[in-house]
Design an enzyme around this catalytic site. Sequence first.
Site, PDB file in Angstrom:
ATOM      1  CE  LYS A  26      29.223  66.511 -81.615  1.00  0.00           C
ATOM      2  NZ  LYS A  26      27.949  66.708 -82.334  1.00  0.00           N
ATOM      3  NE  ARG A  96      30.268  68.614 -85.287  1.00  0.00           N
ATOM      4  CZ  ARG A  96      31.467  68.109 -85.041  1.00  0.00           C
ATOM      5  NH1 ARG A  96      32.509  68.913 -84.917  1.00  0.00           N
ATOM      6  NH2 ARG A  96      31.614  66.819 -84.868  1.00  0.00           N
ATOM      7  N   GLY A 105      23.165  60.360 -82.097  1.00  0.00           N
ATOM      8  CA  GLY A 105      22.134  60.575 -83.101  1.00  0.00           C
ATOM      9  C   GLY A 105      20.809  61.090 -82.575  1.00  0.00           C
ATOM     10  CG  MET A 107      19.853  66.126 -79.177  1.00  0.00           C
ATOM     11  SD  MET A 107      20.579  67.114 -77.911  1.00  0.00           S
ATOM     12  CE  MET A 107      22.215  66.486 -77.848  1.00  0.00           C
ATOM     13  NE  ARG A 346      31.077  59.698 -79.306  1.00  0.00           N
ATOM     14  CZ  ARG A 346      30.104  59.990 -80.147  1.00  0.00           C
ATOM     15  NH1 ARG A 346      29.418  61.090 -80.020  1.00  0.00           N
ATOM     16  NH2 ARG A 346      29.790  59.164 -81.106  1.00  0.00           N
ATOM     17  CG  HIS A 482      21.566  54.899 -84.739  1.00  0.00           C
ATOM     18  ND1 HIS A 482      20.568  53.992 -84.474  1.00  0.00           N
ATOM     19  CD2 HIS A 482      21.449  55.866 -83.816  1.00  0.00           C
ATOM     20  CE1 HIS A 482      19.869  54.412 -83.448  1.00  0.00           C
ATOM     21  NE2 HIS A 482      20.379  55.559 -83.022  1.00  0.00           N
ATOM     22  CB  SER A 806      17.542  41.965 -43.511  1.00  0.00           C
ATOM     23  OG  SER A 806      17.662  41.863 -44.911  1.00  0.00           O
ATOM     24  CB  CYS A 873      17.141  40.519 -48.246  1.00  0.00           C
ATOM     25  SG  CYS A 873      15.667  40.823 -47.276  1.00  0.00           S
ATOM     26  CE1 TYR A 893      22.396  41.043 -45.827  1.00  0.00           C
ATOM     27  CE2 TYR A 893      23.371  41.513 -43.682  1.00  0.00           C
ATOM     28  CZ  TYR A 893      22.318  41.033 -44.443  1.00  0.00           C
ATOM     29  OH  TYR A 893      21.197  40.558 -43.847  1.00  0.00           O
TER      30      TYR A 893
HETATM   31  P1  ADP Z   1      26.799  63.666 -84.143  1.00  0.00           P
HETATM   32  O1  ADP Z   1      26.850  64.181 -82.774  1.00  0.00           O
HETATM   33  O2  ADP Z   1      25.485  63.128 -84.535  1.00  0.00           O
HETATM   34  O3  ADP Z   1      27.955  62.777 -84.461  1.00  0.00           O
HETATM   35  P2  ADP Z   1      28.265  65.763 -85.412  1.00  0.00           P
HETATM   36  O4  ADP Z   1      28.021  67.140 -85.012  1.00  0.00           O
HETATM   37  O5  ADP Z   1      29.480  65.127 -84.877  1.00  0.00           O
HETATM   38  O6  ADP Z   1      26.970  64.938 -85.103  1.00  0.00           O
HETATM   39  O7  ADP Z   1      28.300  65.723 -86.996  1.00  0.00           O
HETATM   40  C1  ADP Z   1      28.247  64.539 -87.706  1.00  0.00           C
HETATM   41  C2  ADP Z   1      29.318  64.473 -88.741  1.00  0.00           C
HETATM   42  O8  ADP Z   1      29.269  65.590 -89.589  1.00  0.00           O
HETATM   43  C3  ADP Z   1      30.709  64.493 -88.182  1.00  0.00           C
HETATM   44  O9  ADP Z   1      31.149  63.223 -87.871  1.00  0.00           O
HETATM   45  C4  ADP Z   1      31.528  65.062 -89.302  1.00  0.00           C
HETATM   46  O10 ADP Z   1      31.960  64.029 -90.134  1.00  0.00           O
HETATM   47  C5  ADP Z   1      30.555  65.930 -90.017  1.00  0.00           C
HETATM   48  N1  ADP Z   1      30.862  67.304 -89.661  1.00  0.00           N
HETATM   49  C6  ADP Z   1      30.384  68.044 -88.664  1.00  0.00           C
HETATM   50  N2  ADP Z   1      30.939  69.263 -88.646  1.00  0.00           N
HETATM   51  C7  ADP Z   1      31.801  69.278 -89.675  1.00  0.00           C
HETATM   52  C8  ADP Z   1      32.709  70.248 -90.177  1.00  0.00           C
HETATM   53  N3  ADP Z   1      32.830  71.446 -89.616  1.00  0.00           N
HETATM   54  N4  ADP Z   1      33.436  69.917 -91.237  1.00  0.00           N
HETATM   55  C9  ADP Z   1      33.325  68.718 -91.802  1.00  0.00           C
HETATM   56  N5  ADP Z   1      32.510  67.768 -91.399  1.00  0.00           N
HETATM   57  C10 ADP Z   1      31.753  68.036 -90.327  1.00  0.00           C
HETATM   58 MG    MG Z   2      29.774  63.224 -84.086  1.00  0.00          MG
END
Ligand code: ADP
Ligand code: MG
Length: 915
Positions: A26, A96, A105, A107, A346, A482, A806, A873, A893
């Site tokens: 991220k 984040r 989801g 963490m 990503r 999720h 083998s 094998c 192989y």
């Molecule tokens: P995950 O890895 O679980 O997706 P994120 O860190 O991406 O968690 O956060 C989840 C959501 O929270 C993001 O998709 C975004 O919509 C919202 N979010 C996170 N940081 C910000 C921010 N600085 N401003 C607005 N929304 C945010």
């Molecule tokens: Mg996210």
Amino acid sequence: MTKYVYFFGGRTAEGKGEMKNLLGGKGANLAEMCLIGLPVPAGFTITTEVCNLFGDNGNKYPEGLVAQVEEALKKTEEVMGAKFGDPTNPLLVSCRSGARVSMPGMMDTVLNIGLNEKTLEGLIKKTGKDRFAWDSYRRFVQMYGDVVLGLKPQSKEEEDPFEHILKEMKTAKKVELDNQLEVEDLKELVKQFKAAVKNRTGKDFPDDAREQLYGAVAAVFASWGNDRAVVYRRQYGYPHDWGTAANICSMVFGNMGEDSATGVAFTRDPATGEKVFYGEYLINAQGEDVVAGIRTPNPIAMLQKDMPEVYAQLDDIRGKLEKHYRDVQDIEFTVQQGKLWMLQTRNGKRTGFAAIRFAVDMVDEGLITKEEALSVGRIPPDDLNQLLQPIFDPNAKRKAIDEKRLLAKGINAGPGAATGIIKFFADDAEEHVEKYGKPDSHGKRDPKGRVVLVRQETSPEDIRGMKAADGILTAFGGASSHAALVSRQMGKVCIVGCKELEINYKTRTVTVKGKVLKEGDYISIDGFTGEVMEGQVATKASEVVQVLIEKTMKPEDSKVYQQFAKLMEWADAVRTLKIRTNADNPTDSERAISFGAEGIGLCRTEHMFFEGDRIRAMREMILAETLEARRAALAKLLPYQREDFTGIFKAMKGMPVTIRTLDPPLHEFLPHDDKGQSEMATELGVSKEKVAERVKSLHEFNPMLGFRGCRLGLVYSEITEMQARAIFEAACDVAKEGIAVEPEVMIPLVGFLPEFKAQAKIVNDVAKTVFAEKGITVKYLVGTMIELPRACIAADQIASEAQFFSFGTNDLTQTGLGMSRDDYGSFIRHYLENDLMPRDPFQTIDFDGVGGLMQIGVEKGRKTRADLKIGICGEHGGDPDSVKFCHKIGLNYVSCSPFRVPIARLAAAQAALGK
Ligand code: ADP
Ligand code: MG
Ligand code: MG
């Protein structure tokens, strides 16, 4: 001084896309997006290294971190024009998590950090929107209370404490959605939330912005070690010492009114692979709302009407990102009062269907090369499995619909067909499948052991149950919930957002259109169409199988097949490892050839002794007390064996066929129960006592290490003689018909050179005799299976006589680890869950141990015989990581079951490309 903090914002960044190991995916991509000029709210990334230091030092931040954070915070404040913790012009941030690979989801993340009663007033003055400010504060207290202060439900039936309070408020106010609550309600909620915190923790909710920030960072770091994250890493083989980064990112607000929104999208459809913009958004909401699946969001196409300019800008970014990253992206964005902000990008997780279509389409579009298309990041070989899995039989489905069994339609999030019994809780699903879901010896699974997990929505706690289930069905959530995300990654059949389902966890029922289904009832879900049907629906072969195996579909009628075929062709062009199959009858051999096999690496002869009259002759042989009697019984088996080999040689049309002489201990051919023994006695005209006695005398304490393999053929050389005769008679007969043959006779369980020599002599003598009798000579080899540690160590000696090796990695794993495959079930789970072993050694080769033995075997074998042909094998021959290992150590192989052949082809190509 180590650099712990990397700033990003404006059009600059201290990090970049390649720095995923240090900044997490991220963080690295936030930096990269800044660098390519996309609108990203400013912020900074605290490195994964700090996470590890923090954990190692008893939850203390390393020296110098605070100063670096302050500096980066100052830069952030400058770019955003607001100040963190300032009562008149407050800056809010999110904290984040983000590891080097995405772990959806698993963490934690906290939004709206920096809010307290004072900054709240400032925010209201600044924006003139008190509802928005209170909504943000309500969310902050809730998230912080959950993630940092640990207010979570304490049992699976218990509701989330905050959600519970929220629900009561909504009921009291007679509203359905939280965005319908009034300012006063939100104020009251904040009060109640804080009281709940005080009540549970005994402490006041923290007001100081910096205390909040560092608390959130600590919680994010700690979330690296939470149970679900650990389980997830184990499942995908990611090391525990990578750590997560913490990304501090200025808040932008999608909840500022009707001109604001938040959403997630894929640059192409991650379920089918189609080249359409695919995603969803919610007006007047914050990020988590879309992903958590609490409200069902709008499809992205609607944004074109709601906010045409934003949509155009987003669509433009969609193209830019694909060009820049050369892969399909999964993005998160927020619109604050008409201005678009990018929050994440990503490489998108995808189904096997989508993976192949993306790759093939992108090559056609000139975006990537064929070699890139083959890379493991784009197509994990196991994903090909999805293309071979059954689909619903259209006739059975039509019938189900005629019978009014079509219950509802949701969003098709994971293609495929799943029929199973309903379970509402992930742990119940897991337990049920563990008990009843094991495949039988033919790999078939009882429908009773298949589960469809039916839930309101799923959460990261549910991943084990999702893994166990065949299909996943949720009432809420959209295509990026999720449930959808994880299903796609696991290749599960999945339907989400099936609004008509009324699920009651307490009574364990789901009600649709007045029909009530209970836990344990059958349900069928079609992940291609989103249709949910009551009861079981019959399946039929996938399109690829219909084209290749059943030949009931023409290649030109199946797009999926065409893409599959293209990819396989590219894989074959680069791989150097040959792919063979394990097959012991003509049907399997033909199938394997259709899937691309280039020979048989293991033809087990013992399977041929079970059918019809054969088992009788086999038993006569075992009961025989004299050599003559044994020979007489074996003579009855000879024609059967010859016939089998003839069929296989014909099917293989000159490709090499490795035939293993008899391997299992003889007791496996005798009945062990009273009734069976009586029947056998009557059939063979001997006394029951005699049968029982023979069974008893063949009993062994540890048959795996007993009288089996070449030991049988050494003590009873007439068995090897008969088998060799069957092989060569068949080979000569087929050769006379003008069909090329290439038999390779393989002696099992050899540890000592003289063992091999004695068996090879028998084979060679028989060959000579048969060639003379038939007046024709065929080319053949005699080699051995390397499946004992001694054979690896003495491989130089064995190779002086053996013409090929083998690796029998099933037995080599058993004997190398001193771990029986039939008994390791009682402790392997403990081992894996406590990281005592990195992986199940019977699924993926234990590289350091068994793999080391293999390497010794290869080196020593080739020292004696430089051009020694070596294969594998065991079951591992179809496991992608093991295939790559085999490539690395120089095998010629791998051999695997017919349905794994395409997977092995792709894995071999990836190995050759070094990816
Ligand atoms: P995950 O890895 O679980 O997706 P994120 O860190 O991406 O968690 O956060 C989840 C959501 O929270 C993001 O998709 C975004 O919509 C919202 N979010 C996170 N940081 C910000 C921010 N600085 N401003 C607005 N929304 C945010
Ligand atoms: Mg996210
Ligand atoms: Mg073996």
